[in-house]
Design a protein around this motif. Structure first.
Motif, PDB file in Angstrom:
ATOM      1  N   UNK A 169     145.777  69.555  40.936  1.00  0.00           N
ATOM      2  CA  UNK A 169     146.262  69.916  39.605  1.00  0.00           C
ATOM      3  C   UNK A 169     146.931  71.284  39.584  1.00  0.00           C
ATOM      4  N   UNK A 170     146.400  72.231  40.315  1.00  0.00           N
ATOM      5  CA  UNK A 170     146.881  73.619  40.260  1.00  0.00           C
ATOM      6  C   UNK A 170     147.519  74.077  41.574  1.00  0.00           C
ATOM      7  N   UNK A 171     147.924  73.139  42.406  1.00  0.00           N
ATOM      8  CA  UNK A 171     148.577  73.449  43.689  1.00  0.00           C
ATOM      9  C   UNK A 171     147.780  74.448  44.524  1.00  0.00           C
ATOM     10  N   UNK A 172     146.461  74.336  44.468  1.00  0.00           N
ATOM     11  CA  UNK A 172     145.594  75.151  45.300  1.00  0.00           C
ATOM     12  C   UNK A 172     145.260  76.523  44.750  1.00  0.00           C
ATOM     13  N   UNK A 173     145.820  76.884  43.604  1.00  0.00           N
ATOM     14  CA  UNK A 173     145.581  78.215  43.029  1.00  0.00           C
ATOM     15  C   UNK A 173     144.468  78.142  41.985  1.00  0.00           C
ATOM     16  N   UNK A 174     143.430  78.951  42.161  1.00  0.00           N
ATOM     17  CA  UNK A 174     142.302  78.947  41.233  1.00  0.00           C
ATOM     18  C   UNK A 174     142.601  79.718  39.950  1.00  0.00           C
ATOM     19  N   UNK A 175     143.480  80.712  40.022  1.00  0.00           N
ATOM     20  CA  UNK A 175     143.761  81.564  38.854  1.00  0.00           C
ATOM     21  C   UNK A 175     144.217  80.759  37.629  1.00  0.00           C
ATOM     22  N   UNK A 176     145.138  79.792  37.774  1.00  0.00           N
ATOM     23  CA  UNK A 176     145.529  79.028  36.581  1.00  0.00           C
ATOM     24  C   UNK A 176     144.372  78.236  35.971  1.00  0.00           C
ATOM     25  N   UNK A 177     143.446  77.786  36.804  1.00  0.00           N
ATOM     26  CA  UNK A 177     142.276  77.074  36.292  1.00  0.00           C
ATOM     27  C   UNK A 177     141.419  78.010  35.451  1.00  0.00           C
ATOM     28  N   UNK A 178     141.141  79.191  35.976  1.00  0.00           N
ATOM     29  CA  UNK A 178     140.329  80.160  35.242  1.00  0.00           C
ATOM     30  C   UNK A 178     141.060  80.581  33.969  1.00  0.00           C
TER      31      UNK A 178
END
Length: 134
Positions: A93-102
């Motif tokens: 969903x976030x192309x491996x980046x945790x920041x957009x999830x948070x």
């Protein structure tokens, strides 16, 4: 075991029961699911799903003493499966980046004050650990 994303919602519900019980027969899982979900769930459905989970490598089974029943146990811990599922979700969903999830969770106001404080504590602990190792 098959990758976590291959666990369907029904399979995950069964795994949660087995993790909680430690080991379980099909009857054990069936009884818990019927009680907790309050739906008419056929025993044979649970049996089929547990056999599928065994084929996927998520559960192992052994004969339960002298009885004809089999006792199932999880192959991986709940934490291991959750970590894999979250990693797969973030990748997909976030192309491996945790920041957009948070950022999404914060913007969506789903984090209570205690949630935010716990996240701060976890980040501080991770920073301290990284400082020690680095």
């Amino acid at each position: 075991m098959a990758t976590a994303q291959s666990l369907t919602p029904q399979e995950l519900a069964i795994m949660k029961v087995v993790w909680r019980l430690g080991t379980a027969t099909v009857r054990d899982v069936h009884d818990v699911l019927r009680r907790e979900r309050r739906e008419d769930l056929a025993y044979t459905t649970v049996l089929t799903m547990m056999r599928i989970l065994e084929q996927k490598g998520a559960l192992s089974k052994a004969q339960d003493g002298d009885s004809r029943a089999h006792r199932y146990r999880p192959v991986r811990t709940q934490r291991q499966v959750m970590r894999s599922m979250v990693r797969e979700f973030v990748d997909r969903v976030f192309d491996g980046a945790a920041e957009p999830l948070v950022a999404h969770l914060v913007a969506d106001r789903r984090l209570s004050a205690s949630d935010r404080e716990e996240i701060r504590r976890l980040l501080d602990a991770k920073d301290a650990k990284d400082d020690k190792e680095g």
